[in-house]
Design a protein around this motif. Structure first.
Motif, PDB file in Angstrom:
ATOM      1  N   LEU A  67      45.104  39.863  30.215  1.00 25.72           N
ATOM      2  CA  LEU A  67      44.894  40.143  31.634  1.00 25.72           C
ATOM      3  C   LEU A  67      43.872  39.187  32.237  1.00 25.72           C
ATOM      4  O   LEU A  67      44.053  38.730  33.371  1.00 25.72           O
ATOM      5  CB  LEU A  67      44.462  41.596  31.829  1.00 25.72           C
ATOM      6  N   ARG A  68      42.838  38.840  31.490  1.00 26.89           N
ATOM      7  CA  ARG A  68      41.859  37.855  31.985  1.00 26.89           C
ATOM      8  C   ARG A  68      42.537  36.514  32.264  1.00 26.89           C
ATOM      9  O   ARG A  68      42.260  35.861  33.267  1.00 26.89           O
ATOM     10  CB  ARG A  68      40.732  37.652  30.967  1.00 26.89           C
ATOM     11  N   ARG A  69      43.434  36.094  31.334  1.00 29.82           N
ATOM     12  CA  ARG A  69      44.130  34.809  31.499  1.00 29.82           C
ATOM     13  C   ARG A  69      45.129  34.857  32.641  1.00 29.82           C
ATOM     14  O   ARG A  69      45.246  33.910  33.406  1.00 29.82           O
ATOM     15  CB  ARG A  69      44.858  34.433  30.210  1.00 29.82           C
ATOM     16  N   ARG A  70      45.876  35.945  32.736  1.00 29.93           N
ATOM     17  CA  ARG A  70      46.946  36.055  33.740  1.00 29.93           C
ATOM     18  C   ARG A  70      46.409  36.429  35.117  1.00 29.93           C
ATOM     19  O   ARG A  70      47.036  36.129  36.118  1.00 29.93           O
ATOM     20  CB  ARG A  70      47.988  37.070  33.306  1.00 29.93           C
ATOM     21  N   GLY A  71      45.304  37.163  35.162  1.00 34.93           N
ATOM     22  CA  GLY A  71      44.659  37.514  36.421  1.00 34.93           C
ATOM     23  C   GLY A  71      45.561  38.291  37.360  1.00 34.93           C
ATOM     24  O   GLY A  71      46.227  39.254  36.964  1.00 34.93           O
ATOM     25  N   ALA A  72      45.587  37.831  38.601  1.00 33.74           N
ATOM     26  CA  ALA A  72      46.329  38.525  39.645  1.00 33.74           C
ATOM     27  C   ALA A  72      47.826  38.578  39.344  1.00 33.74           C
ATOM     28  O   ALA A  72      48.485  39.573  39.676  1.00 33.74           O
ATOM     29  CB  ALA A  72      46.085  37.859  41.002  1.00 33.74           C
ATOM     30  N   VAL A  73      48.357  37.555  38.717  1.00 34.98           N
ATOM     31  CA  VAL A  73      49.779  37.558  38.353  1.00 34.98           C
ATOM     32  C   VAL A  73      50.046  38.677  37.348  1.00 34.98           C
ATOM     33  O   VAL A  73      51.058  39.383  37.429  1.00 34.98           O
ATOM     34  CB  VAL A  73      50.226  36.185  37.810  1.00 34.98           C
ATOM     35  N   GLY A  74      49.130  38.860  36.420  1.00 42.72           N
ATOM     36  CA  GLY A  74      49.272  39.939  35.438  1.00 42.72           C
ATOM     37  C   GLY A  74      49.276  41.310  36.087  1.00 42.72           C
ATOM     38  O   GLY A  74      50.046  42.192  35.704  1.00 42.72           O
ATOM     39  N   VAL A  75      48.421  41.493  37.081  1.00 41.58           N
ATOM     40  CA  VAL A  75      48.396  42.772  37.806  1.00 41.58           C
ATOM     41  C   VAL A  75      49.695  42.959  38.576  1.00 41.58           C
ATOM     42  O   VAL A  75      50.305  44.027  38.533  1.00 41.58           O
ATOM     43  CB  VAL A  75      47.175  42.866  38.747  1.00 41.58           C
ATOM     44  N   PHE A  76      50.146  41.919  39.270  1.00 42.72           N
ATOM     45  CA  PHE A  76      51.391  42.017  40.035  1.00 42.72           C
ATOM     46  C   PHE A  76      52.563  42.394  39.126  1.00 42.72           C
ATOM     47  O   PHE A  76      53.302  43.338  39.412  1.00 42.72           O
ATOM     48  CB  PHE A  76      51.696  40.702  40.759  1.00 42.72           C
ATOM     49  N   VAL A  77      52.709  41.686  38.024  1.00 41.92           N
ATOM     50  CA  VAL A  77      53.808  41.979  37.095  1.00 41.92           C
ATOM     51  C   VAL A  77      53.629  43.374  36.496  1.00 41.92           C
ATOM     52  O   VAL A  77      54.595  44.136  36.369  1.00 41.92           O
ATOM     53  CB  VAL A  77      53.909  40.894  35.993  1.00 41.92           C
TER      54      VAL A  77
ATOM     55  N   GLY B 261      39.763  46.661  36.398  1.00 42.27           N
ATOM     56  CA  GLY B 261      38.380  46.999  36.723  1.00 42.27           C
ATOM     57  C   GLY B 261      37.445  46.701  35.565  1.00 42.27           C
ATOM     58  O   GLY B 261      36.329  46.216  35.758  1.00 42.27           O
ATOM     59  N   MET B 262      37.892  46.978  34.343  1.00 42.60           N
ATOM     60  CA  MET B 262      37.056  46.742  33.161  1.00 42.60           C
ATOM     61  C   MET B 262      36.677  45.274  33.013  1.00 42.60           C
ATOM     62  O   MET B 262      35.558  44.962  32.604  1.00 42.60           O
ATOM     63  CB  MET B 262      37.775  47.207  31.891  1.00 42.60           C
ATOM     64  N   ILE B 263      37.599  44.374  33.338  1.00 41.00           N
ATOM     65  CA  ILE B 263      37.296  42.949  33.200  1.00 41.00           C
ATOM     66  C   ILE B 263      36.648  42.391  34.469  1.00 41.00           C
ATOM     67  O   ILE B 263      36.420  41.200  34.580  1.00 41.00           O
ATOM     68  CB  ILE B 263      38.545  42.126  32.816  1.00 41.00           C
ATOM     69  N   SER B 264      36.363  43.279  35.430  1.00 35.77           N
ATOM     70  CA  SER B 264      35.722  42.896  36.697  1.00 35.77           C
ATOM     71  C   SER B 264      36.512  41.831  37.438  1.00 35.77           C
ATOM     72  O   SER B 264      35.952  40.864  37.958  1.00 35.77           O
ATOM     73  CB  SER B 264      34.279  42.440  36.470  1.00 35.77           C
ATOM     74  N   MET B 265      37.828  42.033  37.481  1.00 36.72           N
ATOM     75  CA  MET B 265      38.667  41.126  38.255  1.00 36.72           C
ATOM     76  C   MET B 265      38.168  41.113  39.703  1.00 36.72           C
ATOM     77  O   MET B 265      37.757  42.144  40.231  1.00 36.72           O
ATOM     78  CB  MET B 265      40.124  41.584  38.217  1.00 36.72           C
ATOM     79  N   GLU B 266      38.172  39.958  40.314  1.00 33.92           N
ATOM     80  CA  GLU B 266      37.710  39.834  41.699  1.00 33.92           C
ATOM     81  C   GLU B 266      38.525  40.789  42.571  1.00 33.92           C
ATOM     82  O   GLU B 266      39.757  40.791  42.525  1.00 33.92           O
ATOM     83  CB  GLU B 266      37.862  38.373  42.143  1.00 33.92           C
ATOM     84  N   PHE B 267      37.835  41.623  43.345  1.00 33.98           N
ATOM     85  CA  PHE B 267      38.458  42.732  44.055  1.00 33.98           C
ATOM     86  C   PHE B 267      39.503  42.272  45.071  1.00 33.98           C
ATOM     87  O   PHE B 267      40.558  42.904  45.209  1.00 33.98           O
ATOM     88  CB  PHE B 267      37.385  43.596  44.731  1.00 33.98           C
ATOM     89  N   GLY B 268      39.252  41.206  45.777  1.00 34.95           N
ATOM     90  CA  GLY B 268      40.220  40.710  46.767  1.00 34.95           C
ATOM     91  C   GLY B 268      41.528  40.280  46.110  1.00 34.95           C
ATOM     92  O   GLY B 268      42.616  40.628  46.584  1.00 34.95           O
TER      93      GLY B 268
ATOM     94  N   TYR C 196      42.578  41.253  43.172  1.00 34.15           N
ATOM     95  CA  TYR C 196      43.186  42.475  42.635  1.00 34.15           C
ATOM     96  C   TYR C 196      43.940  43.218  43.738  1.00 34.15           C
ATOM     97  O   TYR C 196      45.071  43.659  43.534  1.00 34.15           O
ATOM     98  CB  TYR C 196      42.114  43.388  42.017  1.00 34.15           C
ATOM     99  N   THR C 197      43.327  43.352  44.886  1.00 39.25           N
ATOM    100  CA  THR C 197      43.939  44.089  45.995  1.00 39.25           C
ATOM    101  C   THR C 197      45.233  43.430  46.451  1.00 39.25           C
ATOM    102  O   THR C 197      46.249  44.112  46.634  1.00 39.25           O
ATOM    103  CB  THR C 197      42.947  44.221  47.164  1.00 39.25           C
ATOM    104  N   ILE C 198      45.215  42.128  46.616  1.00 39.05           N
ATOM    105  CA  ILE C 198      46.423  41.424  47.071  1.00 39.05           C
ATOM    106  C   ILE C 198      47.548  41.573  46.051  1.00 39.05           C
ATOM    107  O   ILE C 198      48.688  41.886  46.420  1.00 39.05           O
ATOM    108  CB  ILE C 198      46.116  39.937  47.354  1.00 39.05           C
ATOM    109  N   SER C 199      47.249  41.370  44.783  1.00 35.11           N
ATOM    110  CA  SER C 199      48.306  41.491  43.772  1.00 35.11           C
ATOM    111  C   SER C 199      48.795  42.926  43.662  1.00 35.11           C
ATOM    112  O   SER C 199      49.987  43.165  43.456  1.00 35.11           O
ATOM    113  CB  SER C 199      47.821  40.972  42.418  1.00 35.11           C
TER     114      SER C 199
END
Length: 169
Positions: free
Chosen positions: A103-113, A129-136, A138-141
């Motif tokens: 999830l850290r590597r994939r980031g927003a794409v990982g959340v979207f998928v 949330g655990m990896i403290s993904m940037e909230f903006g 995260y929200t968009i994805s």
């Protein structure tokens, strides 16, 4: 819960029923069948009880709010829960750490998928949330994933509404 009972709740509580049930389902609470509610909301929309855009806005807002709640639970308490879980199930540590790293590597794409995969779609918010993904990001994805998922289910009810309604009514 029967189709007749759900129809009764739609009639009695209207759009707020859709919002609350979808919110609770996106918070990953058992017993709240948004996979049933969303197609029924589409049918309800096809019958003219509420506009399709309004059902979409309500369901996406509810999905996003539920996702935010789990994101912040993961951000605020995810590490403590992770340590507790690993103490109980030590064999799972490698798998969970591997998934967090992915999830850290994939980031927003990982959340979207993740938002498009049953079972994962509601849970993905906690590790984000655990990896403290940037909230903006995260929200968009999340919005995009929730929008696609909800459009499929509500749209199916809307476009197949007459056929389904004649079978269950």
């Amino acid at each position: 819960m029967s189709i007749q009972a759900l129809t009764h709740y739609f009639t009695q509580y209207g759009a707020i029923f859709v919002f609350v049930i979808v919110l609770l389902e996106y918070m990953n609470l058992p017993g709240f069948p948004a996979g049933v509610i969303m197609p029924l909301a589409g049918i309800w929309s096809s019958k003219g009880a509420i506009s399709f855009p309004m059902v979409m806005i309500l369901s996406v807002a509810a999905g996003l709010l539920g996702s935010w709640i789990l994101y912040f639970l993961g951000r605020l308490g995810g590490d403590a829960f992770f340590r507790f879980y690993i103490n109980k199930f030590p064999k799972q540590k490698g798998l969970i750490e591997n998934n967090l790293e992915t999830l850290r590597r994939r980031g927003a794409v990982g959340v979207f998928v993740g938002k498009l995969v049953p079972m994962i779609r509601t849970l993905i918010s906690i590790p984000a949330g655990m990896i403290s993904m940037e909230f903006g990001r995260y929200t968009i994805s999340s919005v995009l994933g929730v929008l696609v998922w909800n459009t499929v289910f509500i749209g199916a009810g809307y476009f197949m509404g007459d056929t389904v309604w004649s079978i269950v009514a």
